[in-house]
Scaffold this motif. Structure first.
Motif, PDB file in Angstrom:
ATOM      1  N   TRP A 128       0.404  -1.255  -0.200  1.00 55.66           N
ATOM      2  CA  TRP A 128       0.035  -0.429   0.208  1.00 55.66           C
ATOM      3  C   TRP A 128       1.113   1.057  -0.146  1.00 55.66           C
ATOM      4  CZ3 TRP A 128      -2.830   2.498   4.226  1.00 55.66           C
ATOM      5  CH2 TRP A 128      -3.682   3.123   4.347  1.00 55.66           C
ATOM      6  N   ILE A 129       1.988   1.215   0.757  1.00 53.81           N
ATOM      7  CA  ILE A 129       2.878   2.276   1.067  1.00 53.81           C
ATOM      8  C   ILE A 129       3.501   2.649  -0.218  1.00 53.81           C
ATOM      9  CG2 ILE A 129       3.912   3.771   2.496  1.00 53.81           C
ATOM     10  CD1 ILE A 129       1.334   3.380   3.487  1.00 53.81           C
ATOM     11  N   VAL A 130       4.242   1.331  -0.600  1.00 49.65           N
ATOM     12  CA  VAL A 130       5.841   1.654  -1.073  1.00 49.65           C
ATOM     13  C   VAL A 130       5.081   1.565  -3.202  1.00 49.65           C
ATOM     14  CG1 VAL A 130       7.680   0.869  -2.273  1.00 49.65           C
ATOM     15  CG2 VAL A 130       7.252   0.504   0.451  1.00 49.65           C
ATOM     16  N   SER A 131       3.912   1.059  -3.364  1.00 48.12           N
ATOM     17  CA  SER A 131       3.241   1.031  -4.620  1.00 48.12           C
ATOM     18  C   SER A 131       2.913   2.423  -5.279  1.00 48.12           C
ATOM     19  CB  SER A 131       3.019  -0.296  -4.971  1.00 48.12           C
ATOM     20  OG  SER A 131       1.980  -0.665  -4.019  1.00 48.12           O
ATOM     21  N   ASP A 132       2.111   2.953  -4.027  1.00 42.02           N
ATOM     22  CA  ASP A 132       1.071   4.227  -4.711  1.00 42.02           C
ATOM     23  C   ASP A 132       1.867   5.135  -4.571  1.00 42.02           C
ATOM     24  OD1 ASP A 132      -1.508   3.052  -4.547  1.00 42.02           O
ATOM     25  OD2 ASP A 132      -1.578   3.485  -2.272  1.00 42.02           O
ATOM     26  N   ILE A 133       3.765   4.847  -4.124  1.00 41.19           N
ATOM     27  CA  ILE A 133       4.765   5.823  -4.652  1.00 41.19           C
ATOM     28  C   ILE A 133       4.058   6.557  -5.602  1.00 41.19           C
ATOM     29  CG2 ILE A 133       6.814   7.274  -4.225  1.00 41.19           C
ATOM     30  CD1 ILE A 133       7.008   5.725  -1.816  1.00 41.19           C
ATOM     31  N   GLY A 134       4.935   5.496  -6.712  1.00 37.55           N
ATOM     32  CA  GLY A 134       4.330   5.801  -8.177  1.00 37.55           C
ATOM     33  C   GLY A 134       2.943   6.021  -8.354  1.00 37.55           C
ATOM     34  N   SER A 135       2.212   5.147  -7.882  1.00 40.28           N
ATOM     35  CA  SER A 135       0.530   6.037  -8.495  1.00 40.28           C
ATOM     36  C   SER A 135       0.876   8.030  -8.303  1.00 40.28           C
ATOM     37  CB  SER A 135      -0.469   5.541  -8.147  1.00 40.28           C
ATOM     38  OG  SER A 135      -0.072   3.603  -7.549  1.00 40.28           O
ATOM     39  N   TRP A 136       1.532   8.222  -6.910  1.00 36.02           N
ATOM     40  CA  TRP A 136       1.698   9.878  -6.568  1.00 36.02           C
ATOM     41  C   TRP A 136       2.326  10.366  -7.212  1.00 36.02           C
ATOM     42  CZ3 TRP A 136       5.534  11.559  -3.573  1.00 36.02           C
ATOM     43  CH2 TRP A 136       5.362  12.962  -3.465  1.00 36.02           C
ATOM     44  N   TYR A 137       3.105   9.938  -7.136  1.00 39.65           N
ATOM     45  CA  TYR A 137       4.684  10.480  -8.066  1.00 39.65           C
ATOM     46  C   TYR A 137       4.461  11.642  -9.342  1.00 39.65           C
ATOM     47  CZ  TYR A 137       9.723  12.275  -8.098  1.00 39.65           C
ATOM     48  OH  TYR A 137      10.503  13.270  -8.687  1.00 39.65           O
ATOM     49  N   TYR A 142      -3.227  14.193  -8.062  1.00 37.90           N
ATOM     50  CA  TYR A 142      -2.742  14.737  -6.536  1.00 37.90           C
ATOM     51  C   TYR A 142      -1.708  15.793  -6.337  1.00 37.90           C
ATOM     52  CZ  TYR A 142      -4.128  10.038  -6.702  1.00 37.90           C
ATOM     53  OH  TYR A 142      -5.154   8.641  -6.736  1.00 37.90           O
ATOM     54  N   THR A 143      -1.746  16.383  -5.461  1.00 34.57           N
ATOM     55  CA  THR A 143      -0.739  17.405  -4.836  1.00 34.57           C
ATOM     56  C   THR A 143       0.933  17.096  -4.304  1.00 34.57           C
ATOM     57  OG1 THR A 143      -1.233  17.938  -2.496  1.00 34.57           O
ATOM     58  CG2 THR A 143      -2.332  19.359  -4.538  1.00 34.57           C
ATOM     59  N   GLN A 144       1.455  17.325  -4.534  1.00 35.94           N
ATOM     60  CA  GLN A 144       2.774  16.471  -5.071  1.00 35.94           C
ATOM     61  C   GLN A 144       3.298  17.085  -3.199  1.00 35.94           C
ATOM     62  OE1 GLN A 144       3.961  14.346  -7.092  1.00 35.94           O
ATOM     63  NE2 GLN A 144       2.324  14.466  -7.040  1.00 35.94           N
ATOM     64  N   CYS A 152      -3.870   9.907  -2.571  1.00 34.00           N
ATOM     65  CA  CYS A 152      -3.664   8.473  -2.952  1.00 34.00           C
ATOM     66  C   CYS A 152      -3.836   7.556  -2.458  1.00 34.00           C
ATOM     67  CB  CYS A 152      -2.320   8.489  -3.740  1.00 34.00           C
ATOM     68  SG  CYS A 152      -1.373   7.658  -5.267  1.00 34.00           S
ATOM     69  N   LEU A 153      -3.681   7.597  -0.910  1.00 36.76           N
ATOM     70  CA  LEU A 153      -2.946   6.323  -0.396  1.00 36.76           C
ATOM     71  C   LEU A 153      -4.538   6.066  -0.372  1.00 36.76           C
ATOM     72  CD1 LEU A 153      -0.632   6.576   2.477  1.00 36.76           C
ATOM     73  CD2 LEU A 153      -0.512   5.088   0.439  1.00 36.76           C
ATOM     74  N   ILE A 154      -5.775   6.822   0.238  1.00 37.73           N
ATOM     75  CA  ILE A 154      -7.166   6.684   0.618  1.00 37.73           C
ATOM     76  C   ILE A 154      -7.827   6.136  -0.581  1.00 37.73           C
ATOM     77  CG2 ILE A 154      -9.000   7.754   1.186  1.00 37.73           C
ATOM     78  CD1 ILE A 154      -7.622  10.022   2.864  1.00 37.73           C
ATOM     79  N   LYS A 155      -7.514   6.731  -1.631  1.00 38.87           N
ATOM     80  CA  LYS A 155      -8.373   6.768  -2.427  1.00 38.87           C
ATOM     81  C   LYS A 155      -7.977   4.683  -3.242  1.00 38.87           C
ATOM     82  CE  LYS A 155      -9.093  10.773  -4.887  1.00 38.87           C
ATOM     83  NZ  LYS A 155      -9.034  12.006  -5.431  1.00 38.87           N
ATOM     84  N   ILE A 157      -7.483   2.617  -1.327  1.00 44.61           N
ATOM     85  CA  ILE A 157      -7.824   1.413  -0.179  1.00 44.61           C
ATOM     86  C   ILE A 157      -8.900   0.433  -0.536  1.00 44.61           C
ATOM     87  CG2 ILE A 157      -9.309   0.542   1.678  1.00 44.61           C
ATOM     88  CD1 ILE A 157      -8.535   3.579   2.775  1.00 44.61           C
ATOM     89  N   PRO A 158      -9.709   0.573  -2.007  1.00 43.81           N
ATOM     90  CA  PRO A 158      -9.988  -0.363  -2.277  1.00 43.81           C
ATOM     91  C   PRO A 158      -8.900  -1.859  -2.996  1.00 43.81           C
ATOM     92  CG  PRO A 158     -11.305   0.939  -2.721  1.00 43.81           C
ATOM     93  CD  PRO A 158     -10.767   1.469  -2.334  1.00 43.81           C
ATOM     94  N   PHE A 159      -8.263  -1.245  -3.703  1.00 44.57           N
ATOM     95  CA  PHE A 159      -7.523  -1.615  -4.436  1.00 44.57           C
ATOM     96  C   PHE A 159      -6.847  -2.576  -3.228  1.00 44.57           C
ATOM     97  CE2 PHE A 159      -7.982   1.820  -7.100  1.00 44.57           C
ATOM     98  CZ  PHE A 159      -8.651   0.794  -8.304  1.00 44.57           C
ATOM     99  N   GLU A 160      -6.092  -1.661  -2.221  1.00 44.60           N
ATOM    100  CA  GLU A 160      -5.530  -2.644  -0.945  1.00 44.60           C
ATOM    101  C   GLU A 160      -6.503  -4.067  -0.302  1.00 44.60           C
ATOM    102  OE1 GLU A 160      -2.433  -2.667  -0.966  1.00 44.60           O
ATOM    103  OE2 GLU A 160      -2.599  -1.180  -2.648  1.00 44.60           O
ATOM    104  N   ILE A 161      -7.525  -4.066  -0.244  1.00 48.72           N
ATOM    105  CA  ILE A 161      -8.212  -4.649   0.483  1.00 48.72           C
ATOM    106  C   ILE A 161      -8.516  -6.263  -0.580  1.00 48.72           C
ATOM    107  CG2 ILE A 161     -11.014  -5.853   0.620  1.00 48.72           C
ATOM    108  CD1 ILE A 161     -10.915  -2.470   1.811  1.00 48.72           C
ATOM    109  N   ARG A 162      -8.765  -5.385  -2.280  1.00 52.15           N
ATOM    110  CA  ARG A 162      -8.100  -7.297  -3.327  1.00 52.15           C
ATOM    111  C   ARG A 162      -7.330  -7.517  -3.216  1.00 52.15           C
ATOM    112  NH1 ARG A 162     -12.332  -4.001  -7.042  1.00 52.15           N
ATOM    113  NH2 ARG A 162     -10.515  -1.846  -7.687  1.00 52.15           N
ATOM    114  N   PHE A 163      -5.534  -6.649  -2.698  1.00 53.25           N
ATOM    115  CA  PHE A 163      -4.462  -7.143  -2.749  1.00 53.25           C
ATOM    116  C   PHE A 163      -4.743  -8.482  -1.721  1.00 53.25           C
ATOM    117  CE2 PHE A 163       0.130  -7.175  -1.449  1.00 53.25           C
ATOM    118  CZ  PHE A 163       0.337  -7.259  -2.900  1.00 53.25           C
TER     119      PHE A 163
END
Length: 195
Positions: A128-137, A142-144, A152-155, A157-163
């Motif tokens: 959740w934390i590490v892979s979402d850096i790529g989605s956010w950066y 998203y604001t940087q 980005c992390l909040i959005k 959450i549904p993907f991480e539940i599936r993970f």
């Protein structure tokens, strides 16, 4: 001249990783395009590699290689339109997988239901934390800054539940099958010198 020894344990571990990774492809190809996004076997493969390969190179190489090969298939077929995002986002995913293998090495020295559950929760958090850096950066959605990353992390959450679901289901299959095989075939138990 050196004598190469056949190691059935390594072969079975590798075949199991390849088989469960093939399931990742089957699920993805037989569903709506993003319906099962992140319902993946790769978290279970990372834990499995970290837990059962005592050789550090194999523990990291086999899970990362299985992810790369399955990504290669996906990004040249059904995810072709996302290939431009692949380089930035997937580098963070590969780092997350390496960290997940490392977590498996530390948390699964003894494989049991409690340690498997704990390690699954830990790797989902890592993913959740590490892979979402790529989605956010550098993503204009998203604001940087820290607030943008939290958004980005909040959005995610549904993907991480599936993970989490994928890791638990595929993990039960992988770990359960190997423990049954080990009980039935003692040659699969860890020897003092694993190749």
């Amino acid at each position: 001249m050196s004598h190469l020894k056949f190691n059935p344990r390594t072969l079975i571990l590798l075949l199991m990783i390849l088989a469960i990774t093939a399931l990742r492809l089957l699920v993805t190809f037989n569903s709506d395009e993003l319906k099962f996004a992140n319902f993946s076997s790769i978290g279970a493969v990372a834990l499995f590699g970290g837990a059962y390969f005592k050789d550090h190179l194999k523990a990291f190489a086999f899970p990362l290689l299985s992810l790369f090969l399955s990504d290669l298939v996906l990004y040249t077929t059904i995810y072709k339109q996302y290939v431009d995002m692949f380089l930035v986002q997937e580098l963070w995913t590969y780092l997350a997988i390496a960290l997940m293998v490392l977590a498996g090495r530390f948390l699964l020295k003894k494989v049991n239901i409690a340690s498997l559950f704990l390690s699954t929760i830990v790797i989902v958090f890592i993913h959740w934390i590490v892979s979402d850096i790529g989605s956010w950066y550098k993503n204009p959605l998203y604001t940087q800054n820290l607030n943008g990353f939290i958004d980005c992390l909040i959005k995610a959450i549904p993907f991480e539940i599936r993970f989490l679901e994928g890791t638990m289901i595929y993990g039960a299959l992988l770990f359960g099958a190997f423990e049954i095989l080990k009980a039935k075939y003692p040659v699969l138990k860890l020897q003092t010198q694993e190749l």
